[in-house]
Design a protein around this motif. Structure first.
Motif, PDB file in Angstrom:
ATOM      1  N   ARG A 117       0.881  -1.182   0.000  1.00 44.93           N
ATOM      2  CA  ARG A 117       0.000   0.000   0.000  1.00 44.93           C
ATOM      3  C   ARG A 117       0.911   1.223   0.000  1.00 44.93           C
ATOM      4  O   ARG A 117       1.802   1.344   0.854  1.00 44.93           O
ATOM      5  N   VAL A 118       0.675   2.128  -0.933  1.00 45.53           N
ATOM      6  CA  VAL A 118       1.577   3.262  -1.122  1.00 45.53           C
ATOM      7  C   VAL A 118       0.786   4.550  -1.268  1.00 45.53           C
ATOM      8  O   VAL A 118      -0.301   4.560  -1.864  1.00 45.53           O
ATOM      9  N   HIS A 119       1.354   5.615  -0.742  1.00 43.33           N
ATOM     10  CA  HIS A 119       0.773   6.949  -0.862  1.00 43.33           C
ATOM     11  C   HIS A 119       1.911   7.925  -1.162  1.00 43.33           C
ATOM     12  O   HIS A 119       2.988   7.812  -0.585  1.00 43.33           O
ATOM     13  N   VAL A 120       1.679   8.873  -2.053  1.00 41.25           N
ATOM     14  CA  VAL A 120       2.679   9.886  -2.397  1.00 41.25           C
ATOM     15  C   VAL A 120       2.225  11.229  -1.848  1.00 41.25           C
ATOM     16  O   VAL A 120       1.051  11.594  -1.989  1.00 41.25           O
ATOM     17  N   GLY A 121       3.145  11.957  -1.238  1.00 40.05           N
ATOM     18  CA  GLY A 121       2.821  13.285  -0.731  1.00 40.05           C
ATOM     19  C   GLY A 121       3.961  13.864   0.076  1.00 40.05           C
ATOM     20  O   GLY A 121       4.995  13.226   0.268  1.00 40.05           O
ATOM     21  N   PRO A 122       3.778  15.083   0.570  1.00 42.36           N
ATOM     22  CA  PRO A 122       4.821  15.747   1.348  1.00 42.36           C
ATOM     23  C   PRO A 122       5.056  15.084   2.710  1.00 42.36           C
ATOM     24  O   PRO A 122       4.112  14.654   3.376  1.00 42.36           O
ATOM     25  N   LEU A 123       6.319  15.049   3.087  1.00 42.23           N
ATOM     26  CA  LEU A 123       6.763  14.516   4.371  1.00 42.23           C
ATOM     27  C   LEU A 123       7.328  15.679   5.175  1.00 42.23           C
ATOM     28  O   LEU A 123       8.110  16.468   4.646  1.00 42.23           O
ATOM     29  N   VAL A 124       6.939  15.782   6.437  1.00 39.26           N
ATOM     30  CA  VAL A 124       7.428  16.853   7.322  1.00 39.26           C
ATOM     31  C   VAL A 124       8.382  16.248   8.342  1.00 39.26           C
ATOM     32  O   VAL A 124       8.100  15.197   8.908  1.00 39.26           O
ATOM     33  N   THR A 125       9.493  16.933   8.577  1.00 40.24           N
ATOM     34  CA  THR A 125      10.415  16.530   9.633  1.00 40.24           C
ATOM     35  C   THR A 125      10.165  17.407  10.855  1.00 40.24           C
ATOM     36  O   THR A 125      10.188  18.633  10.753  1.00 40.24           O
ATOM     37  N   ALA A 126       9.923  16.763  11.977  1.00 37.98           N
ATOM     38  CA  ALA A 126       9.665  17.458  13.244  1.00 37.98           C
ATOM     39  C   ALA A 126      10.843  17.248  14.182  1.00 37.98           C
ATOM     40  O   ALA A 126      11.666  16.359  13.976  1.00 37.98           O
ATOM     41  N   ASP A 127      10.901  18.042  15.231  1.00 32.93           N
ATOM     42  CA  ASP A 127      11.981  17.890  16.202  1.00 32.93           C
ATOM     43  C   ASP A 127      11.567  17.053  17.408  1.00 32.93           C
ATOM     44  O   ASP A 127      12.352  16.861  18.332  1.00 32.93           O
ATOM     45  N   ARG A 128      10.333  16.546  17.388  1.00 34.52           N
ATOM     46  CA  ARG A 128       9.837  15.717  18.493  1.00 34.52           C
ATOM     47  C   ARG A 128       8.633  14.909  17.997  1.00 34.52           C
ATOM     48  O   ARG A 128       8.126  15.161  16.906  1.00 34.52           O
TER      49      ARG A 128
END
Length: 190
Positions: free
Chosen positions: A99-110
């Motif tokens: 199962r795959v989804h394409v989209g933006p990934l956000v990097t958080a600090d916690r």
């Protein structure tokens, strides 16, 4: 810029567990541990392409545990970083039964909580991690970067609840199946 193995790709993971999983599917590229929050990203070997992989959290409630999120861009380190070939990688992974989804990934600090999940999801992001933007920022300009995360938690599956271990083991098995697509992506760039 390619390594001794000729692959031109290095695969990064925060945890040894994640690196061990993706190594199972890699034929030539090394999988290196960059540490929690990518503490060791500055020590990455010089390569033609870099992939950041591991477990992640869903921001979009429609994404269930075990879904592979293939980033089309990485956010969280200033200017968004595009990820070339995201749709082709996603199609290949889906063709392999994932199962795959394409989209933006956000990097958080916690680890993010419900309120932050809603804010980032409203901005179009679909998943969160703590390493991808940091790794991308440590790379020389122009280095192609890919990021994919296998969902373990999300709005309907909180991280600190019973079931996380079971979801994590299932995600590990999915992550182990992603290596060939990453190597083919790097080879296509060459």
């Amino acid at each position: 810029m390619t390594g001794d193995d000729g692959s031109g790709l290095v695969v990064c993971a925060a945890l040894r567990l994640e690196a061990r999983a993706v190594r199972r599917g890699l034929a030539r590229a090394p999988a290196v541990v960059v540490g929690y929050r990518a503490r060791h990203a500055a020590r990455l070997p010089d390569r033609a392409a870099v992939a950041v992989v591991g477990f992640g959290g869903a921001l979009d409630g429609r994404l269930s545990p075990g879904t592979v999120v293939v980033a089309d861009e990485i956010r969280g380190g200033g200017k968004p970083v595009p990820c070339p070939g995201a749709r082709a990688r996603a199609a290949e992974l889906a063709g392999g039964g994932l199962r795959v989804h394409v989209g933006p990934l956000v990097t958080a600090d916690r680890v993010v909580r419900e309120r932050e999940r809603h804010v980032w999801a409203a901005d179009g992001a679909c998943a969160v991690d703590m390493e991808s933007a940091r790794v991308a920022a440590a790379l020389p300009d122009g280095t192609p970067v890919a990021a994919l995360r296998v969902i373990v938690d999300g709005p309907h599956h909180p991280l600190l609840r019973p079931g996380t271990v079971t979801r994590g083991l299932a995600a590990w098995r999915v992550l182990a199946r992603t290596g060939p697509a990453l190597e083919r992506w790097a080879a296509a760039l060459a």
